[in-house]
Design a protein around this motif. Structure first.
Motif, PDB file in Angstrom:
ATOM      1  N   UNK A  11       0.875  -1.249   0.012  1.00  0.00           N
ATOM      2  CA  UNK A  11       0.128   0.083   0.108  1.00  0.00           C
ATOM      3  C   UNK A  11       0.688   1.217  -0.047  1.00  0.00           C
ATOM      4  N   UNK A  12       1.833   1.187   1.019  1.00  0.00           N
ATOM      5  CA  UNK A  12       2.706   2.472   1.050  1.00  0.00           C
ATOM      6  C   UNK A  12       3.558   2.652  -0.299  1.00  0.00           C
ATOM      7  N   UNK A  13       4.010   1.684  -0.925  1.00  0.00           N
ATOM      8  CA  UNK A  13       4.765   2.005  -1.956  1.00  0.00           C
ATOM      9  C   UNK A  13       4.294   2.248  -3.237  1.00  0.00           C
ATOM     10  N   UNK A  44       0.869   3.591  -3.402  1.00  0.00           N
ATOM     11  CA  UNK A  44       0.070   4.824  -3.588  1.00  0.00           C
ATOM     12  C   UNK A  44       1.063   5.825  -4.091  1.00  0.00           C
TER      13      UNK A  44
END
Lengths: 354, 254
Positions: A46-48, A50
């Protein structure tokens, strides 16, 4: 045996049975680990994945700053919270039981003084102290002594002292006032309640039954398994408070107008009252509350900061919820009023001496 | 009941993991400086890794170590605060995911500058004592050094002939927004929560047509008396050229 369904720890028989064959345990562990790794991977993905536009995704400045401020409280506090949890696991599970209680002095007065310094060896914040204090009471501490420990330990504890020092240095004697104030109030509370004719009345009826099966006596489980369970428990108690506290801190920073804060903060009486109310509501852990209140340092008088730093670790919404497991409501009301008065006097004293 | 138990049991670990992933990602992509002072970088990363190991161990060992029955009661008692119903837990977790894993990391903006008062914090400015600054190497002076000197009350004579090179973001002056903006930085003591804005005034009529609030600029200029004598700032920079730049990797000063 006359105990058909449960063993000494009060565990239902099927749980023991299910954990029986080593192979099954290993299988479940592997599956559990897989779930854990999967969750971790998803969060990283998710973090990478978005996109991170530089202009803040079109958010209004105030909303962006709310997020930034809240996130910074979380990022700054997390390592200290984890450190506290790791240390409390070490002390409660890996040190020999009773090691700390064995050499207490006999005189009640001296006993309470030593107990209030026990926090130095048990660097847990207030949420971790409640189960610990319950355990200590089961091991033979009086109610008054456990109160002294409960109120002193979150303040007289190395992590709290280090974070307070990091945040405020030696400015305005905030650190000294916090340490001495916490020590004196905890001992005063202990002394007052040591004169109670029937200390058992201070405790909830359920407490005796509850602590009889307290976690500290589940000794047969592996220490690693108990450590991990404690990690789950401690994070469960502390993380929601930390995240909600961080959000509140961010909202107050963005929404309450500077004029209101400056007006409140420069009045010796109202600054103390305002920050004590804030301490009660935000319920942030003593390990990191110094970082939280640091942003108010520029606008609020030092006595108000001290009152926040002394009152918050002892009494707040979260602590009352945790303490209600052990003490009656009436006791908690008395304690809250007593501690609030002491903290207010301390804060006012610092303001007027300053 | 089952979902509720799962949530109650795992929300701490879930929130921890969200925080751990956010921390590690910020650290790996060099953005931790947006939130905390660099002296915490190593400690923060090490604790995040340790906590990650513990959280994974919780997934691996907890099912085997669970004694649902008596433990269940303990948890119900320990965490029954007003806002912590399962819905609240889910909301907290969702908010944490959005805040820490979805939103783009960002610095503080002009909203916080006006909230906190530009050059309003004594501690952010007095720390560099003016005596030391007065004899220093002016070419290496930061926004903070110049702001400290300006605030210390050194007059126009002192600044005559001195050249400053400063980088910061654009904040409008409150008293004379048409002509003056500030090249602004935040001074951070621990983390962004305690950031205090400081800045150096720049006289550039019509600047608002060229530069947006919060955009980063760098400029080199001498100090001059402010042509607009009604303004609160008596000494300003009047640069020939102002260069827009990208936000630096360390947006705050320490």
């Amino acid at each position: 045996m006359p105990l058909p369904a449960t063993d000494k720890r009060g565990l239902p028989a099927p749980v023991i049975a299910a954990a029986g064959p080593a192979g099954a345990v290993r299988g479940r562990s592997a599956a559990g680990l897989l779930v854990g790794v999967a969750v971790l991977t998803v969060l990283f993905l998710v973090r990478f994945l978005v996109p991170t536009p530089a202009d803040g995704a079109g958010m209004a400045n105030a909303a962006r700053d709310f997020a930034t401020l809240s996130i910074s409280v979380v990022i700054e506090s997390l390592p200290f919270v984890f450190l506290g949890i790791v240390l409390s696991i070490a002390v409660q599970i890996w040190l020999p039981e009773g090691l700390l209680l064995r050499r207490l002095p006999r005189t009640p007065f001296l006993r309470r003084i030593v107990l209030s310094l026990l926090g130095m060896l048990l660097p847990v914040c207030e949420c971790g102290n409640v189960p610990l204090a319950r355990g200590l009471m089961v091991n033979g501490l009086t109610v008054a002594e456990s109160m002294t420990f409960l109120f002193a330990a979150p303040i007289l504890n190395p992590i709290t002292i280090i974070t307070t020092q990091q945040a405020f240095g030696w400015d305005n004697n905030i650190l000294v006032a916090r340490i001495l104030g916490g020590f004196l109030i905890a001992n005063l509370v202990g002394w007052i309640y040591s004169r109670h004719p029937r200390p058992a009345d201070l405790l909830t009826p359920r407490f005796q039954a509850a602590c009889a099966v307290d976690d500290h006596h589940g000794g047969q489980q592996g220490k690693s398994a108990r450590s991990v369970r404690m990690f789950v428990q401690e994070t469960g108690a502390m993380m929601p408070a930390l995240f909600i506290g961080a959000a509140l801190a961010g909202i107050i920073q963005v929404a309450v107008s500077r004029e209101v804060l400056v007006t409140l903060g420069s009045n010796p009486v109202w600054s103390v009252v305002a920050l004590m109310l804030l301490a009660f509501v935000v319920a942030i852990c003593s390990n990191v509350d110094a970082f939280f209140i640091l942003s108010f340092g520029a606008t609020f008088m030092p006595g108000a900061i001290v009152a926040f730093l002394v009152f918050g670790p002892m009494i707040d919404v979260k602590m009352l919820a945790l303490l209600r497991t052990t003490f009656t409501s009436k006791t908690l009301v008395q304690l809250s009023v007593l501690v609030a008065l002491c903290a207010a006097v301390l804060g006012l004293a610092v303001n007027y001496v300053h | 009941m089952f979902t509720r138990r799962i949530i109650r049991r795992w929300q701490g670990v879930a929130l921890s993991l969200i925080g751990i992933v956010a921390t590690l990602w910020l650290g790996l992509t060099g953005q931790l400086a947006l939130y905390i002072h660099p002296r915490y970088f190593v400690f923060t990363m090490v604790m995040a890794v340790i906590a990650a190991v513990l959280a994974l161990a919780a997934f691996a060992l907890a099912p085997a170590a669970t004694d649902e029955h008596h433990h269940e009661k303990a948890e119900t008692r320990a965490t029954r605060w007003g806002w912590l119903w399962p819905a609240g837990s889910i909301l907290t977790i969702a908010a944490a995911v959005v805040g820490l894993l979805v939103l783009p990391p960002s610095t503080l903006t002009t909203a916080t500058v006006s909230q906190r008062g530009l050059n309003g914090s004594a501690s952010a400015l007095v720390q560099n004592d003016a005596g030391k600054l007065a004899g220093g190497d002016y070419s290496s002076f930061t926004v903070r050094d110049w702001a400290s000197l300006l605030r210390s009350g050194a007059g126009a004579d002192f600044f005559a002939g001195k050249t400053a090179t400063v980088t910061g973001f654009v904040t409008p002056d409150k008293s004379d927004p048409a002509n003056v903006f500030f090249v602004t930085r935040f001074v951070v003591t621990c983390c962004a929560v305690d950031a205090q804005p400081i800045g150096v005034p720049v006289y550039h009529p019509g600047w608002q047509n060229e530069y947006k609030n919060d955009s980063w600029v760098t400029l080199t200029s001498g100090f001059r008396p402010n042509p607009n004598s009604t303004s609160r700032e008596s000494v300003v920079l009047i640069p020939d050229t102002i260069t827009p730049v990208a936000q630096p990797a360390q947006p705050y000063v320490y």
